[in-house]
Structure formats: C-alpha cells, structure tokens
Design a protein around this motif. Sequence first.
Motif, PDB file in Angstrom:
ATOM      1  N   PRO A  54      34.478  94.615  46.077  1.00  0.00           N
ATOM      2  CA  PRO A  54      34.596  93.915  44.837  1.00  0.00           C
ATOM      3  C   PRO A  54      36.581  93.809  44.273  1.00  0.00           C
ATOM      4  O   PRO A  54      36.606  92.576  43.452  1.00  0.00           O
ATOM      5  CB  PRO A  54      34.257  95.476  44.494  1.00  0.00           C
ATOM      6  N   SER A  55      36.934  94.654  44.814  1.00  0.00           N
ATOM      7  CA  SER A  55      38.516  94.127  44.506  1.00  0.00           C
ATOM      8  C   SER A  55      38.971  92.764  45.329  1.00  0.00           C
ATOM      9  O   SER A  55      39.623  92.088  44.343  1.00  0.00           O
ATOM     10  CB  SER A  55      39.382  95.211  45.450  1.00  0.00           C
ATOM     11  N   LEU A  56      38.703  92.535  46.548  1.00  0.00           N
ATOM     12  CA  LEU A  56      38.607  90.965  46.482  1.00  0.00           C
ATOM     13  C   LEU A  56      37.867  89.763  45.828  1.00  0.00           C
ATOM     14  O   LEU A  56      39.066  88.643  44.450  1.00  0.00           O
ATOM     15  CB  LEU A  56      38.118  90.490  48.240  1.00  0.00           C
ATOM     16  N   ALA A  57      36.894  90.027  44.974  1.00  0.00           N
ATOM     17  CA  ALA A  57      36.034  89.216  44.016  1.00  0.00           C
ATOM     18  C   ALA A  57      37.546  89.116  42.780  1.00  0.00           C
ATOM     19  O   ALA A  57      37.374  88.092  42.209  1.00  0.00           O
ATOM     20  CB  ALA A  57      35.118  89.627  43.460  1.00  0.00           C
ATOM     21  N   ARG A  58      38.099  89.742  42.344  1.00  0.00           N
ATOM     22  CA  ARG A  58      38.690  90.337  40.910  1.00  0.00           C
ATOM     23  C   ARG A  58      39.767  89.367  41.775  1.00  0.00           C
ATOM     24  O   ARG A  58      40.440  88.699  40.791  1.00  0.00           O
ATOM     25  CB  ARG A  58      39.188  91.794  40.404  1.00  0.00           C
ATOM     26  N   GLY A  59      40.659  90.072  42.769  1.00  0.00           N
ATOM     27  CA  GLY A  59      41.872  89.271  43.013  1.00  0.00           C
ATOM     28  C   GLY A  59      42.231  88.486  43.244  1.00  0.00           C
ATOM     29  O   GLY A  59      42.999  87.351  42.686  1.00  0.00           O
ATOM     30  N   VAL A  60      40.585  87.236  44.008  1.00  0.00           N
ATOM     31  CA  VAL A  60      40.901  86.073  44.167  1.00  0.00           C
ATOM     32  C   VAL A  60      41.229  85.036  42.309  1.00  0.00           C
ATOM     33  O   VAL A  60      41.708  84.755  42.713  1.00  0.00           O
ATOM     34  CB  VAL A  60      40.080  85.109  45.044  1.00  0.00           C
ATOM     35  N   GLU A  61      40.845  86.005  41.328  1.00  0.00           N
ATOM     36  CA  GLU A  61      40.543  85.635  40.301  1.00  0.00           C
ATOM     37  C   GLU A  61      42.063  85.502  39.859  1.00  0.00           C
ATOM     38  O   GLU A  61      42.714  84.537  39.391  1.00  0.00           O
ATOM     39  CB  GLU A  61      39.668  85.806  39.639  1.00  0.00           C
ATOM     40  N   VAL A  62      42.351  86.890  40.026  1.00  0.00           N
ATOM     41  CA  VAL A  62      43.869  86.444  39.526  1.00  0.00           C
ATOM     42  C   VAL A  62      45.193  85.791  40.447  1.00  0.00           C
ATOM     43  O   VAL A  62      46.016  84.961  39.436  1.00  0.00           O
ATOM     44  CB  VAL A  62      44.386  88.501  39.308  1.00  0.00           C
ATOM     45  N   VAL A  63      45.071  85.818  41.066  1.00  0.00           N
ATOM     46  CA  VAL A  63      45.813  84.704  42.077  1.00  0.00           C
ATOM     47  C   VAL A  63      45.503  83.751  41.904  1.00  0.00           C
ATOM     48  O   VAL A  63      46.996  82.779  41.723  1.00  0.00           O
ATOM     49  CB  VAL A  63      45.923  85.454  43.890  1.00  0.00           C
ATOM     50  N   SER A  64      44.696  83.427  42.062  1.00  0.00           N
ATOM     51  CA  SER A  64      44.209  82.029  41.328  1.00  0.00           C
ATOM     52  C   SER A  64      44.299  81.951  39.771  1.00  0.00           C
ATOM     53  O   SER A  64      45.622  80.588  39.785  1.00  0.00           O
ATOM     54  CB  SER A  64      43.017  81.477  41.257  1.00  0.00           C
ATOM     55  N   ALA A  65      44.243  82.072  39.002  1.00  0.00           N
ATOM     56  CA  ALA A  65      45.311  81.704  37.810  1.00  0.00           C
ATOM     57  C   ALA A  65      46.788  82.172  37.573  1.00  0.00           C
ATOM     58  O   ALA A  65      47.435  81.425  37.156  1.00  0.00           O
ATOM     59  CB  ALA A  65      44.205  82.922  36.568  1.00  0.00           C
ATOM     60  N   GLY A  66      47.011  83.294  38.532  1.00  0.00           N
ATOM     61  CA  GLY A  66      48.350  83.219  38.315  1.00  0.00           C
ATOM     62  C   GLY A  66      48.726  82.303  39.118  1.00  0.00           C
ATOM     63  O   GLY A  66      50.767  81.575  38.451  1.00  0.00           O
ATOM     64  N   HIS A  67      48.093  81.830  40.452  1.00  0.00           N
ATOM     65  CA  HIS A  67      49.454  80.722  40.237  1.00  0.00           C
ATOM     66  C   HIS A  67      49.004  79.492  40.846  1.00  0.00           C
ATOM     67  O   HIS A  67      49.138  78.115  41.714  1.00  0.00           O
ATOM     68  CB  HIS A  67      50.057  80.360  42.252  1.00  0.00           C
ATOM     69  N   ARG A  68      47.739  79.084  39.793  1.00  0.00           N
ATOM     70  CA  ARG A  68      47.437  77.466  39.833  1.00  0.00           C
ATOM     71  C   ARG A  68      46.996  77.019  40.744  1.00  0.00           C
ATOM     72  O   ARG A  68      47.107  75.910  41.010  1.00  0.00           O
ATOM     73  CB  ARG A  68      48.000  77.075  39.085  1.00  0.00           C
ATOM     74  N   ALA A  69      46.231  77.734  41.273  1.00  0.00           N
ATOM     75  CA  ALA A  69      45.908  77.604  42.700  1.00  0.00           C
ATOM     76  C   ALA A  69      44.011  77.447  42.713  1.00  0.00           C
ATOM     77  O   ALA A  69      43.390  78.178  41.454  1.00  0.00           O
ATOM     78  CB  ALA A  69      46.140  78.001  43.649  1.00  0.00           C
ATOM     79  N   SER A  70      43.816  77.020  43.543  1.00  0.00           N
ATOM     80  CA  SER A  70      41.545  77.220  44.025  1.00  0.00           C
ATOM     81  C   SER A  70      41.670  78.658  43.897  1.00  0.00           C
ATOM     82  O   SER A  70      42.639  78.382  44.643  1.00  0.00           O
ATOM     83  CB  SER A  70      41.103  76.054  44.169  1.00  0.00           C
ATOM     84  N   GLY A  71      40.453  79.054  44.085  1.00  0.00           N
ATOM     85  CA  GLY A  71      40.532  80.215  45.170  1.00  0.00           C
ATOM     86  C   GLY A  71      39.964  79.996  46.335  1.00  0.00           C
ATOM     87  O   GLY A  71      40.095  80.660  47.024  1.00  0.00           O
ATOM     88  N   SER A  72      39.483  78.494  46.633  1.00  0.00           N
ATOM     89  CA  SER A  72      39.472  78.362  48.015  1.00  0.00           C
ATOM     90  C   SER A  72      40.537  78.276  49.019  1.00  0.00           C
ATOM     91  O   SER A  72      40.646  78.499  49.771  1.00  0.00           O
ATOM     92  CB  SER A  72      38.853  76.953  48.205  1.00  0.00           C
ATOM     93  N   SER A  73      41.908  77.955  47.943  1.00  0.00           N
ATOM     94  CA  SER A  73      43.259  77.819  48.592  1.00  0.00           C
ATOM     95  C   SER A  73      43.536  79.412  48.561  1.00  0.00           C
ATOM     96  O   SER A  73      44.710  79.873  49.784  1.00  0.00           O
ATOM     97  CB  SER A  73      44.070  77.168  47.958  1.00  0.00           C
TER      98      SER A  73
END
Length: 457
Positions: free
Chosen positions: A246-265
């Motif tokens: 569960p924490s990875l699901a949220r973490g990917v969203e936050v890091v994606s938004a914070g660095h303007r990168a896709s979740g896949s990246s």
Amino acid sequence: MTVSTRVSRVENVGFSSGSSGTGPATWGQQAIWDAVTKLGPEAHRYNICIGFPVEPGIPVDQVLEAVPKLLQLHESLRTRLQPGPDGQLLQIVDAEGSVPVHLLESDAEQAEARGRELLAGLAGRSFDCAVDCPARIAVVETDGLMTFVGFCLSHTAVDGWGLSRVVMDLFALARGESPEQVREQHPALQPLEEAAFQTSERGRKRDANAREFWAKKLRLGPRAIFSGPPAGPRAETFPLAVFNSPSLARGVEVVSAGHRASGSSVLLAAASVMLFRMTGTPDPMFQVVVSNRFRSDLMHAVSTVAQEGLIHLPDADREFAEVVRRAQAVTLSSYRNAYYDKRLLDQDIERMREEGAIADLSCIFNDRRDLVPHYPMEGDPSKLPLAQSRPLTTLDWPEECEPRLGTTFAMDAHHAPGSLELLITADTARMPRPDIEAFLYGIEKLVVDEAMALGCD
C-alpha cells in the motif's frame, strides 16, 4: 449456507454485420503469431485475460445484445490469421460468425469466486488463430443480472491496452450506446488499416528509424548487467514473487507528481538504482513493454500494438531523485521508437551478435497498472500515513513458473485493491530468492523515502 452453482449454458452469439477483408498481418499480429507458434501446446500462456465483479449488475439480456455490436465495432475480434501462399502471414476479417459466451449461475456471495474459476478454465485453452474467433466471454448471472464478467482473448487480437478498451466498450454498448456513437467518441485504426500504413513508404521509414535507435542503444548498453559468475546452472523453474505494498502505491503517486515524471519512470528509476546496488552496473538496460498509443489514430485501437521499448539509463549510481528525472527524459524517446517490424529487428540483433557483443537484454519491465479496472475501497490502506501503511507490505511466493528464454528477471507492476503489486519471475542462478526479496523491498524504500522527503506523511 450451501451455495449451488452450475454452468447454465454456452451461447454462441452470432454477428452478421460489419466489414470484411484480407490483407497482410500487422507487425504486432506477426510478432505474437511467431511467439505463440514457438510455444506449441503451451500457447495458451499468451492468452490475454481480465475478469472482475460488476456492481451494480447489468441485465444479462442487454449484455448478450451488446456482444454482436462489440464485434461489429472492432475488426480484431473477428479476425483470423493464416499463412498465405508466399509464406506471408495474412489477416482475414470475417463479416459474420459467432463468439462463445459462457454463462454460469451463482448466488451473489460466490459470483466473483465462481467467475474467476470459469475464466481460468477458458484461459487454459489455446486459440486456433486460423479457425477460431479470437474471443471467449465469461458471465456470471445472479437473478438475471451479470455480476461478474471475464474476457479471454487471443493475444493476436489485442494487447493489454486494447483489452481495457474492449471492456469499456462492452459496458457502453450494454448501456444502450450504438457502435456508431462509441466509434465517434473513440476513433481508431482497424488492423487492416494499420497494416496499410506499415507497408507504406512512411511506415517503412518509421520501422527503419526505430530499428536504428535500437542498434545505437545496443552498442552503448552494458554487455552483462549481472557480470559475476552465476551461482549454478540456469534454474529449471523461475519462482514467482508477489510483493503487495500500500505504501508503494501512494509513494509512486507522490514522487511522480513531485518530480513531474510518470509512475512508470519512478518504478524504472527505483529498479535501476537497486540493480546498480546489486550488480555494480551503473547503466542498466531494460526491455519495457510499451502500449504504442503515441499516434492519435492508435490511441483507442483494439489490436495488438504493444511492443518492447529499450530503456538504457546511465548514472543509476546517482541520488534517487536525480535518477527519476533522468528516467523521465530517457523513456520518452525509447517509447516513441517501440514501433517496428519485429522480424526485421530480430534479424538486426542476430547480425549484431555475429559481428560482436551487444547489450544485455535479459531484464524486462511491464507496467500494467492502468489495464485492469480498479475501484475505491472502504478503508483503503494506500490512503493511510506512510508510517502506518509500510508495515502492511507482504511478500508471497505462490508458484514456480516455466523459465523465460533469454530472461534474467521479468517484473510486472499491477494495481491491487488498496495497493501496488510488483510481480517478479527470475533465474535464481543469477538472482536468488534473498536477492529478489532485497530488490523488491529496496524499490519500496527508495520510493517511500523520497515521498516522505517531498513532504508526504
């Protein structure tokens, strides 16, 4: 309570309207045909399947009325493949035929479990692509309503993204929209039209440019990501690890938004950093499954368009945030060059091997998170503060899988209820189980720690 279930009927739902024609196979159809042919009796492993409960239920009669319209809308669902007299693979679009809909009656409490059993049975049988309509549908019926639906399609007909489109269009048609309305909302090339582009001058140029991109990357990439000697002979089976976080699901969203990168990246960057830490290779390379929906007329295509892209990520030894930003820049050009004639690319790769060493292609990543419908859940653990959701992570080893030729490891990313799942199969001679475990937990730690550094609680 005793629950009784039975297969009530199999309806061969006929269709008799729609276009027809014969032409060369698309690059995607040819690539999957070649792969399936090599598997022989194991060809069913290439079936593309999806199944999920339907809430609220839909009247079964409306669903059965929508199925012929779905086949009218998408030529790939009524396309057969046969080698032509000159050996070239041909696609044959039928104007009429039928598709089997397997209906099973069940109480509501058991609908999903029974539906998944039914779908598993359909998925375990191969398609004869020269004869069969490349689709089977599973429906669980509760008091006249469809409470579970499953699709088993030949991979020669669709890829994962196309399967998602099939699901959405069936629901739209069952709600009363016409094929013309759905087509107007989501216009897309049909496979015969796509093949016409691929055999045109523009298509051949696109293919040549993509294969040249691969050639450059193969000259630059690491010759061996796992450079040390293996722990033993290649494993006879590859264990499957299922990492639910569960924490990875949220973490990917936050890091994606914070660095303007896709979740896949974000996930690719984390996997690259962990590979560097495990192997010492600072510029790992991945084959990445790409949906290839960059062209507007392929955005909503129901066909097999996805192919492998090649991601070469130098400097994976840097800070994780920098690697994320670098991954975003690197992936875009790689994705755009994942559209090619695979037979010609395979010939290029073989020729390069004969001429000298090429980059290691044995690490594979497939982000499937947006291909399976996922719904809000009560008490969603991925919405908890990270300090509370991190202890909820689980790692299971449910089965052993057949080895994948030329593969050291293959990782898929899936959505799961309230979490993100990473699934890995790996050659334990190169990546023993403790290393797989460290790799997965390391990805989670990188992403979640970065999310917290960006201010996520």
